[in-house]
Design a protein around this motif. Structure first.
Motif, PDB file in Angstrom:
ATOM      1  N   SER A 281       1.116  -1.236   0.175  1.00 38.77           N
ATOM      2  CA  SER A 281       0.078  -0.183  -0.111  1.00 38.77           C
ATOM      3  C   SER A 281       0.839   1.136  -0.030  1.00 38.77           C
ATOM      4  O   SER A 281       1.834   1.239   0.695  1.00 38.77           O
ATOM      5  N   PRO A 282       0.659   2.294  -0.586  1.00 35.99           N
ATOM      6  CA  PRO A 282      -0.587   2.545  -1.346  1.00 35.99           C
ATOM      7  C   PRO A 282      -0.536   1.854  -2.679  1.00 35.99           C
ATOM      8  O   PRO A 282      -1.787   1.973  -3.616  1.00 35.99           O
ATOM      9  N   GLY A 283       0.559   1.343  -3.434  1.00 36.87           N
ATOM     10  CA  GLY A 283       0.419   0.868  -4.780  1.00 36.87           C
ATOM     11  C   GLY A 283       1.072  -0.558  -4.775  1.00 36.87           C
ATOM     12  O   GLY A 283       1.322  -1.172  -3.645  1.00 36.87           O
ATOM     13  N   PRO A 284       1.203  -1.075  -5.794  1.00 33.83           N
ATOM     14  CA  PRO A 284       1.956  -2.329  -5.974  1.00 33.83           C
ATOM     15  C   PRO A 284       3.409  -2.462  -5.906  1.00 33.83           C
ATOM     16  O   PRO A 284       4.019  -1.428  -5.559  1.00 33.83           O
ATOM     17  N   GLU A 285       3.997  -3.803  -5.663  1.00 32.91           N
ATOM     18  CA  GLU A 285       5.336  -3.914  -5.476  1.00 32.91           C
ATOM     19  C   GLU A 285       5.696  -4.901  -6.730  1.00 32.91           C
ATOM     20  O   GLU A 285       4.869  -5.945  -6.915  1.00 32.91           O
ATOM     21  N   GLU A 286       6.772  -4.607  -7.422  1.00 33.28           N
ATOM     22  CA  GLU A 286       7.181  -5.210  -8.203  1.00 33.28           C
ATOM     23  C   GLU A 286       8.638  -6.036  -7.604  1.00 33.28           C
ATOM     24  O   GLU A 286       9.581  -5.164  -7.186  1.00 33.28           O
ATOM     25  N   VAL A 287       8.953  -7.302  -7.715  1.00 36.05           N
ATOM     26  CA  VAL A 287       9.902  -7.868  -7.377  1.00 36.05           C
ATOM     27  C   VAL A 287      10.520  -8.865  -8.179  1.00 36.05           C
ATOM     28  O   VAL A 287      10.107  -9.417  -9.188  1.00 36.05           O
ATOM     29  N   TYR A 288      12.057  -8.439  -8.317  1.00 33.60           N
ATOM     30  CA  TYR A 288      12.786  -9.548  -9.426  1.00 33.60           C
ATOM     31  C   TYR A 288      13.869 -10.149  -8.421  1.00 33.60           C
ATOM     32  O   TYR A 288      14.501  -9.670  -7.573  1.00 33.60           O
ATOM     33  N   VAL A 289      13.863 -11.540  -8.417  1.00 31.25           N
ATOM     34  CA  VAL A 289      14.660 -12.163  -7.716  1.00 31.25           C
ATOM     35  C   VAL A 289      16.180 -12.504  -8.487  1.00 31.25           C
ATOM     36  O   VAL A 289      16.429 -13.125  -9.333  1.00 31.25           O
ATOM     37  N   VAL A 290      17.020 -11.735  -7.788  1.00 27.71           N
ATOM     38  CA  VAL A 290      18.416 -11.555  -8.584  1.00 27.71           C
ATOM     39  C   VAL A 290      19.194 -12.764  -7.999  1.00 27.71           C
ATOM     40  O   VAL A 290      19.855 -13.341  -8.963  1.00 27.71           O
ATOM     41  N   ALA A 291      18.994 -13.314  -6.815  1.00 29.08           N
ATOM     42  CA  ALA A 291      19.885 -14.389  -6.294  1.00 29.08           C
ATOM     43  C   ALA A 291      19.391 -15.246  -5.219  1.00 29.08           C
ATOM     44  O   ALA A 291      18.301 -14.582  -4.473  1.00 29.08           O
ATOM     45  N   GLY A 292      19.483 -16.510  -5.299  1.00 27.49           N
ATOM     46  CA  GLY A 292      18.884 -17.444  -4.205  1.00 27.49           C
ATOM     47  C   GLY A 292      17.491 -17.709  -4.741  1.00 27.49           C
ATOM     48  O   GLY A 292      17.014 -17.679  -5.746  1.00 27.49           O
TER      49      GLY A 292
ATOM     50  N   ASP B 174       8.157 -21.103  -3.505  1.00 25.79           N
ATOM     51  CA  ASP B 174       9.549 -20.561  -3.727  1.00 25.79           C
ATOM     52  C   ASP B 174       9.622 -20.111  -5.068  1.00 25.79           C
ATOM     53  O   ASP B 174       8.810 -20.690  -6.069  1.00 25.79           O
ATOM     54  N   TYR B 175      10.399 -19.006  -5.296  1.00 32.29           N
ATOM     55  CA  TYR B 175      10.713 -18.601  -6.626  1.00 32.29           C
ATOM     56  C   TYR B 175      12.200 -18.466  -6.937  1.00 32.29           C
ATOM     57  O   TYR B 175      12.852 -17.826  -5.992  1.00 32.29           O
ATOM     58  N   PRO B 176      12.816 -18.896  -7.833  1.00 34.14           N
ATOM     59  CA  PRO B 176      14.142 -19.172  -7.938  1.00 34.14           C
ATOM     60  C   PRO B 176      14.825 -17.637  -8.578  1.00 34.14           C
ATOM     61  O   PRO B 176      13.903 -17.096  -9.005  1.00 34.14           O
ATOM     62  N   ALA B 177      16.090 -17.451  -8.637  1.00 32.28           N
ATOM     63  CA  ALA B 177      16.724 -16.561  -9.180  1.00 32.28           C
ATOM     64  C   ALA B 177      15.998 -16.587 -10.876  1.00 32.28           C
ATOM     65  O   ALA B 177      15.886 -17.432 -11.441  1.00 32.28           O
ATOM     66  N   GLY B 178      15.990 -15.146 -11.207  1.00 29.19           N
ATOM     67  CA  GLY B 178      15.312 -15.076 -12.450  1.00 29.19           C
ATOM     68  C   GLY B 178      13.864 -14.875 -12.678  1.00 29.19           C
ATOM     69  O   GLY B 178      13.090 -14.526 -13.782  1.00 29.19           O
ATOM     70  N   THR B 179      13.169 -15.000 -11.646  1.00 27.95           N
ATOM     71  CA  THR B 179      11.632 -14.615 -11.322  1.00 27.95           C
ATOM     72  C   THR B 179      11.189 -13.208 -11.188  1.00 27.95           C
ATOM     73  O   THR B 179      11.761 -12.728 -10.276  1.00 27.95           O
ATOM     74  N   PHE B 180      10.384 -12.833 -11.802  1.00 25.00           N
ATOM     75  CA  PHE B 180       9.782 -11.673 -11.672  1.00 25.00           C
ATOM     76  C   PHE B 180       8.405 -11.746 -10.832  1.00 25.00           C
ATOM     77  O   PHE B 180       7.629 -12.759 -11.439  1.00 25.00           O
ATOM     78  N   LEU B 181       7.855 -11.075  -9.952  1.00 23.00           N
ATOM     79  CA  LEU B 181       6.774 -10.858  -9.424  1.00 23.00           C
ATOM     80  C   LEU B 181       6.270  -9.568  -9.420  1.00 23.00           C
ATOM     81  O   LEU B 181       6.781  -8.698  -9.056  1.00 23.00           O
ATOM     82  N   HIS B 182       4.562  -9.793  -9.593  1.00 22.49           N
ATOM     83  CA  HIS B 182       4.031  -8.428  -9.469  1.00 22.49           C
ATOM     84  C   HIS B 182       2.916  -8.594  -8.384  1.00 22.49           C
ATOM     85  O   HIS B 182       2.207  -9.579  -8.576  1.00 22.49           O
TER      86      HIS B 182
ATOM     87  N   CYS C 297      18.543 -15.110  -0.126  1.00 25.49           N
ATOM     88  CA  CYS C 297      18.260 -14.356  -1.420  1.00 25.49           C
ATOM     89  C   CYS C 297      18.375 -12.842  -1.475  1.00 25.49           C
ATOM     90  O   CYS C 297      18.485 -12.264  -0.167  1.00 25.49           O
ATOM     91  N   THR C 298      18.550 -12.482  -2.623  1.00 23.74           N
ATOM     92  CA  THR C 298      18.712 -10.974  -3.025  1.00 23.74           C
ATOM     93  C   THR C 298      17.520 -10.648  -4.020  1.00 23.74           C
ATOM     94  O   THR C 298      17.411 -11.136  -4.882  1.00 23.74           O
ATOM     95  N   LEU C 299      16.984  -9.475  -3.768  1.00 25.41           N
ATOM     96  CA  LEU C 299      15.676  -9.248  -4.333  1.00 25.41           C
ATOM     97  C   LEU C 299      15.981  -7.694  -4.932  1.00 25.41           C
ATOM     98  O   LEU C 299      16.367  -6.741  -4.140  1.00 25.41           O
ATOM     99  N   PHE C 300      15.418  -7.479  -6.258  1.00 32.61           N
ATOM    100  CA  PHE C 300      15.309  -6.076  -6.593  1.00 32.61           C
ATOM    101  C   PHE C 300      13.936  -5.673  -6.528  1.00 32.61           C
ATOM    102  O   PHE C 300      12.788  -6.266  -6.780  1.00 32.61           O
ATOM    103  N   LEU C 301      13.587  -4.631  -5.831  1.00 28.93           N
ATOM    104  CA  LEU C 301      12.172  -4.325  -5.361  1.00 28.93           C
ATOM    105  C   LEU C 301      11.952  -2.836  -5.898  1.00 28.93           C
ATOM    106  O   LEU C 301      12.550  -1.686  -5.902  1.00 28.93           O
ATOM    107  N   PHE C 302      10.848  -2.466  -6.589  1.00 28.36           N
ATOM    108  CA  PHE C 302      10.339  -1.214  -7.243  1.00 28.36           C
ATOM    109  C   PHE C 302       9.036  -1.179  -6.890  1.00 28.36           C
ATOM    110  O   PHE C 302       8.062  -2.005  -6.982  1.00 28.36           O
ATOM    111  N   TYR C 303       8.489  -0.051  -6.499  1.00 26.89           N
ATOM    112  CA  TYR C 303       7.350   0.476  -6.009  1.00 26.89           C
ATOM    113  C   TYR C 303       7.119   1.646  -6.724  1.00 26.89           C
ATOM    114  O   TYR C 303       7.525   2.952  -6.587  1.00 26.89           O
ATOM    115  N   PRO C 304       6.282   1.415  -7.846  1.00 22.85           N
ATOM    116  CA  PRO C 304       5.970   2.582  -8.934  1.00 22.85           C
ATOM    117  C   PRO C 304       5.048   3.766  -8.314  1.00 22.85           C
ATOM    118  O   PRO C 304       5.048   5.122  -8.852  1.00 22.85           O
TER     119      PRO C 304
END
Length: 111
Positions: free
Chosen positions: A60-71, A79-87, A102-109
Motif C-alpha cells: 500500500s498505497p500501490g503495487p510492489e514489483e519484485v525481481y529475484v536476483v539471487a537465491g 518458492d521462486y528461484p533467481a530470475g523470477t519476476f513477481l507483481h 536471497c537478494t531481491l530488486f524491489l520497485f514501488y511505482p
C-alpha cells in the motif's frame, strides 16, 4: 562517449555496495537505490538463509514489483528461484521468507 548523458536532470546511478544498509528485521537488510519526486522508489533487499518477515507485508498505497536476483525467495505460498519476476498488486500481501538466502530488486511505482 557522450558525457552529456550524465548531466541530464534526474539521471542517476548508484552502486548497491555503496548504498546505505538498514536492517529491517534480523537477517533482512534494505539498501535504498533511488527515490523519485512522486514517491516511487527502488531498493535491494538482502535476506539471510532462514530469515522471514515477522508479519504480513501489505502493499500500500500501490503495487510492489519484485525481481529475484539471487537465491530462492518464498512469498509464504511457494518458492521462486533467481530470475523470477513477481507483481504484487496494491493491497495484496505476502510473508517474505527464504530457506537458502536471497537478494531481491524491489520497485514501488506509486510509493
Amino acid at each position: 562517449m557522450h558525457p552529456e548523458i550524465l548531466a541530464q536532470d534526474g539521471y542517476r546511478a548508484v552502486s548497491v555496495t555503496e548504498s546505505p544498509v538498514r536492517e529491517l528485521f534480523p537477517g533482512i537488510r534494505l539498501r535504498p537505490l533511488w527515490q523519485g519526486p512522486d514517491g516511487a522508489h527502488a531498493n535491494v533487499l538482502e535476506m539471510d538463509p532462514g530469515s522471514s518477515w515477522p508479519r504480513r507485508d501489505v502493499h500500500s498505497p500501490g503495487p510492489e514489483e519484485v525481481y529475484v536476483v539471487a537465491g530462492v525467495f518464498n512469498d509464504g505460498a511457494r518458492d521462486y528461484p533467481a530470475g523470477t519476476f513477481l507483481h504484487a498488486p496494491a493491497e495484496s500481501w505476502h510473508i517474505p521468507a527464504t530457506r537458502t538466502g536471497c537478494t531481491l530488486f524491489l520497485f514501488y511505482p506509486q510509493g
